[in-house]
Design an enzyme around this catalytic site. Structure first.
Site, PDB file in Angstrom:
ATOM      1  N   HIS A  86       4.445 -14.341  -3.924  1.00 40.85           N
ATOM      2  CA  HIS A  86       4.017 -12.938  -3.873  1.00 40.85           C
ATOM      3  C   HIS A  86       3.351 -12.488  -5.180  1.00 40.85           C
ATOM      4  CE1 HIS A  86       5.157  -8.476  -4.085  1.00 40.85           C
ATOM      5  NE2 HIS A  86       4.245  -8.576  -3.140  1.00 40.85           N
TER       6      HIS A  86
ATOM      7  N   HIS B  69      -2.420  -5.611  -8.991  1.00 44.46           N
ATOM      8  CA  HIS B  69      -1.535  -4.785  -8.165  1.00 44.46           C
ATOM      9  C   HIS B  69      -1.326  -3.418  -8.791  1.00 44.46           C
ATOM     10  CE1 HIS B  69       1.991  -3.194  -6.157  1.00 44.46           C
ATOM     11  NE2 HIS B  69       1.858  -4.114  -5.221  1.00 44.46           N
TER      12      HIS B  69
END
Length: 273
Positions: A5, A41
C-alpha cells in the site's frame, strides 16, 4: 495478490517487494490541467505511515519500468501487478476524459517504452468516482490512436469509492467495459470496517452473470483481519505489512486454498470460490 500500500517513492518498490508484495499500489495526483503530476498521497494517510513520500509521476514510471523489465538490474520477477490509485477528486468531472488521455500517453512513453520491451506488469486503473468513467474511455481511445491497442490487454479497472455494486456495474456499462474488473472494498487502517460489502462483491464474482473478476480488500495490517478476508474469499489484500499477509498465507489453513500469484496467473480471469 499481496498488494503493498502507498508505494510512492522508487526506493519503496524494493522495500515492499522484499517484504513479500507481488503487487503495489501507487497514488497519482493530477495538476489543474489533468496531467498526472506526482506519485503522492499527502496528509492524512494510514496510521503508522509517512504520508509525504513522492516522485514526479514520469520519474516513478521509469523506476517502475526497470523493476518490471526482465534483464534490468533492478528487475523483480515477482512484481506482477500495479494499482494506480488515481486521485481524480481534484478534477472537474468534465476533465476525466483528458486525464485518461494524458495518463495513457505518460504510460506509453515512460512505462511501456512505446511498446518496445517496456515494463511487463499488469496495471489496474483505480478511480474513486463513478462519474469519472470517461477516464477509461480517454485512456483506451488514446492507446488505439497511438497504435498500441494491444496494451489494453495489460490494463484493468477498479472503482474504489465503496459504491453500491449495482451502481458500479452501470458505470462500467457507460465506459464500455466488459472484463478486467477488480473490485476494491475497504477503509484506512485507522478505522474498522466489516466484510459485508466484500461478501457482496465475492458473490457477484462467483455468480454466473457478475461483472467482477477479482476482489481485493484494503488496508489490512493484522493477522486476524487477514484471516477474515481470506475466509471471505478475496483475491487480493492491500497492506502496509506484506510480510504479515505472507505469514498468514503460509499457515496450514490457507496453503491448500491460496498461493501467491505469479506472472503466469491472469489477473483478469475469475477464480471462483
Amino acid at each position: 495478490w499481496i498488494m503493498g500500500h502507498m508505494v510512492n517513492a522508487i526506493a519503496q518498490i524494493d522495500e515492499f517487494v522484499n517484504l513479500g508484495a507481488n503487487s503495489i499500489e501507487t497514488d497519482v495526483s493530477f495538476d489543474k490541467n489533468a496531467n498526472p503530476e506526482y506519485t503522492y498521497h499527502g496528509i492524512p494517510c494510514d496510521c503508522g505511515r509517512t504520508c509525504t513520500k513522492w516522485e514526479y509521476f514520469n520519474t516513478f514510471l521509469g523506476g517502475l519500468r526497470k523493476a518490471t523489465t526482465p534483464g534490468d538490474s533492478k528487475y523483480h520477477e515477482k512484481l506482477v501487478l500495479v494499482v494506480f490509485d488515481l486521485k481524480t477528486g481534484s478534477l472537474y468531472d468534465n476533465q476525466a476524459y483528458d486525464a485518461g488521455t494524458k495518463l495513457a500517453k505518460s504510460l506509453l512513453q515512460n512505462y511501456w517504452n512505446k511498446g518496445n520491451k517496456g515494463g511487463r506488469a499488469y496495471i489496474v486503473l483505480s478511480i474513486p468516482n463513478l462519474d469519472h468513467y470517461k477516464l477509461i474511455t480517454g485512456f483506451k481511445e488514446t492507446l488505439t490512436k497511438e497504435e498500441h491497442p494491444e496494451l489494453m490487454d495489460k490494463v484493468g479497472y477498479d472503482f474504489s469509492g465503496n459504491d453500491d455494486i449495482g451502481d458500479v456495474a452501470k458505470a462500467y456499462k457507460k465506459a464500455g467495459v466488459t472484463g478486467h474488473v477488480w473490485q476494491s472494498d475497504g477503509i484506512t487502517n485507522c478505522l474498522l470496517r466489516g466484510l459485508d460489502r466484500v461478501r457482496k462483491a465475492v458473490a457477484n464474482r462467483d455468480s454466473s452473470n457478475g461483472y467482477i473478476n477479482k476482489v481485493y480488500y484494503w488496508t489490512v495490517d493484522k493477522r486476524a483481519s487477514t484471516r477474515d478476508a481470506l475466509d471471505a474469499g478475496v483475491d487480493g489484500i492491500m497492506t502496509n505489512y506484506p510480510d504479515v499477509i505472507a505469514d498468514v498465507l503460509s499457515e496450514s489453513a490457507y496453503t491448500a486454498k491460496f498461493r501467491i500469484a505469479t506472472y503466469d496467473d491472469n489477473p483478469w480471469e475469475t477464480f471462483k470460490n
